[in-house]
Write a protein that holds these residues in place. Structure first.
Motif, mmCIF file in Angstrom:
data_model
loop_
_atom_site.group_PDB
_atom_site.id
_atom_site.type_symbol
_atom_site.label_atom_id
_atom_site.label_comp_id
_atom_site.label_asym_id
_atom_site.label_seq_id
_atom_site.Cartn_x
_atom_site.Cartn_y
_atom_site.Cartn_z
ATOM 1 N N GLU A 1 41.414 25.661 42.994
ATOM 2 C CA GLU A 1 42.272 26.371 43.734
ATOM 3 C C GLU A 1 42.350 27.896 43.332
ATOM 4 O O GLU A 1 42.425 29.058 44.221
ATOM 5 N N TYR A 2 42.271 28.268 42.122
ATOM 6 C CA TYR A 2 42.464 29.470 41.430
ATOM 7 C C TYR A 2 41.116 30.021 41.618
ATOM 8 O O TYR A 2 41.264 31.452 41.918
ATOM 9 N N TRP A 3 40.056 29.652 41.529
ATOM 10 C CA TRP A 3 38.955 30.439 41.703
ATOM 11 C C TRP A 3 38.596 30.507 43.317
ATOM 12 O O TRP A 3 38.055 31.657 43.376
ATOM 13 N N GLU A 4 38.961 29.831 44.057
ATOM 14 C CA GLU A 4 39.022 30.009 45.514
ATOM 15 C C GLU A 4 39.890 31.209 45.652
ATOM 16 O O GLU A 4 39.730 32.210 46.635
ATOM 17 N N HIS A 5 41.157 31.482 45.193
ATOM 18 C CA HIS A 5 41.877 32.442 45.534
ATOM 19 C C HIS A 5 41.344 33.916 44.816
ATOM 20 O O HIS A 5 41.632 34.873 45.546
ATOM 21 N N GLY B 1 45.070 43.007 43.880
ATOM 22 C CA GLY B 1 43.915 41.904 44.062
ATOM 23 C C GLY B 1 43.155 41.799 42.624
ATOM 24 O O GLY B 1 42.834 40.405 42.161
ATOM 25 N N LYS B 2 42.677 42.787 41.910
ATOM 26 C CA LYS B 2 42.066 42.631 40.823
ATOM 27 C C LYS B 2 42.892 42.227 39.649
ATOM 28 O O LYS B 2 42.567 41.364 38.828
ATOM 29 N N LYS B 3 44.328 42.488 39.679
ATOM 30 C CA LYS B 3 45.213 42.102 38.710
ATOM 31 C C LYS B 3 45.372 40.594 38.826
ATOM 32 O O LYS B 3 45.477 40.120 37.682
ATOM 33 N N ILE B 4 45.405 40.116 39.927
ATOM 34 C CA ILE B 4 45.416 38.725 40.050
ATOM 35 C C ILE B 4 44.201 37.993 39.453
ATOM 36 O O ILE B 4 44.387 37.019 38.918
ATOM 37 N N VAL B 5 43.160 38.484 39.905
ATOM 38 C CA VAL B 5 41.808 37.949 39.215
ATOM 39 C C VAL B 5 41.916 37.949 37.542
ATOM 40 O O VAL B 5 41.355 36.931 37.218
ATOM 41 N N SER C 1 31.119 39.079 36.583
ATOM 42 C CA SER C 1 29.958 38.399 36.286
ATOM 43 C C SER C 1 30.687 37.437 35.262
ATOM 44 O O SER C 1 30.510 35.928 35.212
ATOM 45 N N ASP C 2 31.553 37.690 34.407
ATOM 46 C CA ASP C 2 32.360 36.977 33.574
ATOM 47 C C ASP C 2 32.984 35.951 33.967
ATOM 48 O O ASP C 2 33.082 34.695 33.767
ATOM 49 N N ILE C 3 33.558 36.317 35.174
ATOM 50 C CA ILE C 3 34.560 35.578 35.985
ATOM 51 C C ILE C 3 33.879 34.355 36.629
ATOM 52 O O ILE C 3 33.880 33.046 36.461
ATOM 53 N N THR C 4 32.561 34.671 37.166
ATOM 54 C CA THR C 4 31.866 33.758 37.754
ATOM 55 C C THR C 4 31.271 32.787 36.844
ATOM 56 O O THR C 4 31.244 31.502 37.039
ATOM 57 N N LYS C 5 30.958 33.285 35.607
ATOM 58 C CA LYS C 5 30.439 32.448 34.437
ATOM 59 C C LYS C 5 31.723 31.533 34.247
ATOM 60 O O LYS C 5 31.342 30.260 33.688
#
Length: 594
Positions: free
Chosen positions: A57-61, A38-42, A86-90
């Motif tokens: 759709e990718y952010w939802e995933h 899951g972390k690797k997909i993110v 935090s970086d991903i959210t930004k």
């Protein structure tokens, strides 16, 4: 494929190619039986987002991966992965994506979003509403205004009320025009708030990335307003989604040479971006605005200096010269509302000497006695002398506290025009005393707990007599209320200026009434707006006609008007709920034993 086929088919060939590469990488990760997949997909989506504008759709995933696939990958300052999330959210926010699960990060500081939908109930009902929440149109503006009125320590300005009225009027027009981009955009301009326009346009672009018309309207707006630095960032996003649009890319290049440089967070910088010294550097942390809470404000206040009352009259002049005759001055004082009185008191001590009526916007109880602005806080065990005489209540009474002071506070009132009143159990009122609190007709929220209201003849007061005094009520909670066969007809003949959000009436006694007519009263006056709910609970005394109560309950349950989640009417009998639960448990045990 995470991306929908409909979305994928609308993409240009070049963008489809990079999507294919991302999807292949994600598919390979999913094949592995790895606890960290899951972390690797993110991370894969995160790396993709550094080079291309990324669909929602990718952010939802990513949200799903964080929530369910890896329980340890949760936002927490103690979590080693917090920096990454935090970086991903930004990044998601930069890509026009704002999900309610991540949005709390952006409800402060310069990133605070002004969208036409407000926060989820679980957030804003439990937290402070700031004045900034009231200056733009959104679906909860009226509720936010009422919550702000209860929290603030002084009377909101007329300008704020005027702005709220304008925005509440504009909001339904904006929602109605959602299908016409040109009209919708023009209505956003009428808000006269650049951030509101940007946030709502970018949020909509994030949901409909292929809407070239909206992109171009937005680009032209930024050009016309001379926001060239911001424009370059929008151009960069457009060109990282519409990879085959050479015309807009040429426009972007010319704009960059004319108005650049500007920082961009992309790793795959174009040649003309590099030529403008576009080095990728880490954004400095933006300073977050600080909004003082009520508790922090109060902690910094100095103890009240009681000698100030004595010194107040040291410079008082008995003989005052006014342009108006003295009888007119006294007439104005006697009949003025609290706004005029406040101005008179601030202009000259003479007026307060002639009419010593301290104006209190909010009265409540707390851990210590304190004055702040126009707010008075008393302790539960405050002494009688702590309560000012002839106090003029203008905003709220005990609305954010659970216990009133153990003193008889009603004789202390000169006048009450409070919109929000909560009287917890322990306070006993006659109907005349209640009328002194709500007789002005402006009450929006009334909560009276465990109080028997009786008139001058010592008879219980019928519901319609109370409702006559509440033409603006939206939230109502009463106990020990009488309902007769005349009540529904009296209620349906009344004119209410507001719609009801919730009604709770406990310990109802009296006689059977016309259920159809009562339903008509509720249907006409309940809130009927998108995203707003209406909940109603009636609890009857055990002595009430049992057959009627059961028939009323079945009638309400079978009514199509109230069969949705957001529109509910519950009919109960006092004390029966616990008995029913016990009966259900007994029946279950019996079945199990069989």
């Amino acid at each position: 494929m995470i991306l929908s086929k409909e979305f994928y088919d609308k993409c240009g060939l070049s963008y489809q190619k990079v999507i294919d590469e991302l999807e292949q990488k994600i598919a390979e990760i999913k094949k592995c039986n790895d606890a960290t997949k899951g972390k690797k997909i993110v991370l894969a989506v995160y790396e993709f987002s550094k080079r291309h504008l990324t669909p929602c759709e990718y952010w939802e995933h990513c949200l799903e991966c964080i929530k369910y696939n890896n329980p340890m990958f949760i936002s927490s300052i103690y979590n080693e992965n917090y920096k990454l999330q935090s970086d991903i959210t930004k990044h998601a926010y930069y890509h026009f994506f704002l999900n309610k699960d991540w949005s709390e990060r952006f409800y402060w500081g310069s990133n605070y979003p002004k969208l036409d939908y407000f926060r989820s109930d679980s957030y804003w009902l439990l937290n402070t509403i700031y004045e900034r929440d009231l200056y733009y149109p959104h679906d909860c503006l009226k509720l936010c205004l009422h919550k702000f009125e209860q929290q603030t320590t002084k009377l909101p300005s007329k300008d704020l009320y005027k702005r709220c009225e304008e925005m509440m009027s504009l909001y339904p027009k904006i929602k109605a025009a959602i299908g016409d981009i040109d009209e919708w955009f023009q209505l956003l301009l009428k808000v006269n708030d650049d951030k509101y326009l940007k946030d709502n346009v970018e949020y909509r672009i994030g949901l409909t990335l292929h809407d070239v018309k909206l992109w171009k309207i937005y680009i032209n707006y930024l050009k016309q307003n001379g926001q060239y630095k911001y424009l370059l960032g929008i151009y960069s996003k457009y060109c990282r989604f519409f990879l085959d649009d050479k015309e807009i890319k040429k426009e972007y290049e010319e704009a960059m040479y004319e108005h650049g440089p500007v920082h961009l967070p992309w790793k795959n910088l174009f040649e003309f971006e590099k030529g403008c010294d576009m080095e990728e550097v880490e954004d400095p942390e933006e300073e977050e605005e600080e909004y003082d809470t009520q508790s922090s404000d109060e902690e910094d206040l100095l103890p009240f200096d009681k000698s100030i009352c004595r010194r107040f009259y040291d410079t008082y002049e008995v003989d005052q010269e006014f342009a108006l005759p003295r009888p007119i001055i006294l007439y104005v004082l006697k009949n003025a509302g609290h706004r005029v009185l406040q101005k008179l008191f601030m202009s000259c001590k003479y007026f307060f000497k002639k009419q010593p009526t301290p104006i209190c916007y909010r009265l409540r109880t707390g851990p210590r006695e304190i004055y702040k602005d126009e707010s008075l806080t008393l302790k539960h065990h405050s002494k009688e002398e702590s309560f000012p005489k002839n106090i003029y209540i203008t905003g709220s009474i005990f609305c954010i506290t659970h216990y009133p002071p153990w003193i008889d506070f009603l004789p202390k009132f000169y006048r009450c025009e409070a919109k929000f009143i909560r009287l917890p159990s322990g306070i006993q009122l006659s109907f005349d005393e209640l009328k002194s609190l709500i007789g002005h007709g402006g009450v929006i929220q009334l909560d009276i707990d465990r109080c028997i209201l009786k008139d001058e003849k010592n008879e219980c007061v019928a519901l319609e007599k109370i409702m006559e005094l509440l033409p603006n009520i939206e939230k109502l909670s009463l106990y020990n209320v009488k309902i007769t066969e005349k009540t529904p007809y009296a209620l349906t003949s009344m004119k209410f200026n507001s719609k009801f959000h919730c009604i709770f009436i406990g310990l109802i006694f009296g006689e059977p009434f016309d259920a159809q007519e009562f339903l008509k009263f509720l249907t006409v006056n309940k809130i009927d707006e998108p995203y707003q709910s209406f909940h109603c609970t009636f609890t009857f005394c055990k002595e009430f006609n049992a057959d009627f109560v059961q028939n009323l309950k079945k009638f309400m349950e079978g009514c199509s008007t109230f069969n949705e989640f957001d529109f509910t009417v519950d009919i109960d009998v006092d004390g029966d709920e616990n008995e029913e639960e016990s009966g259900d448990e007994f029946e279950t045990d019996s079945n199990d034993s069989d």
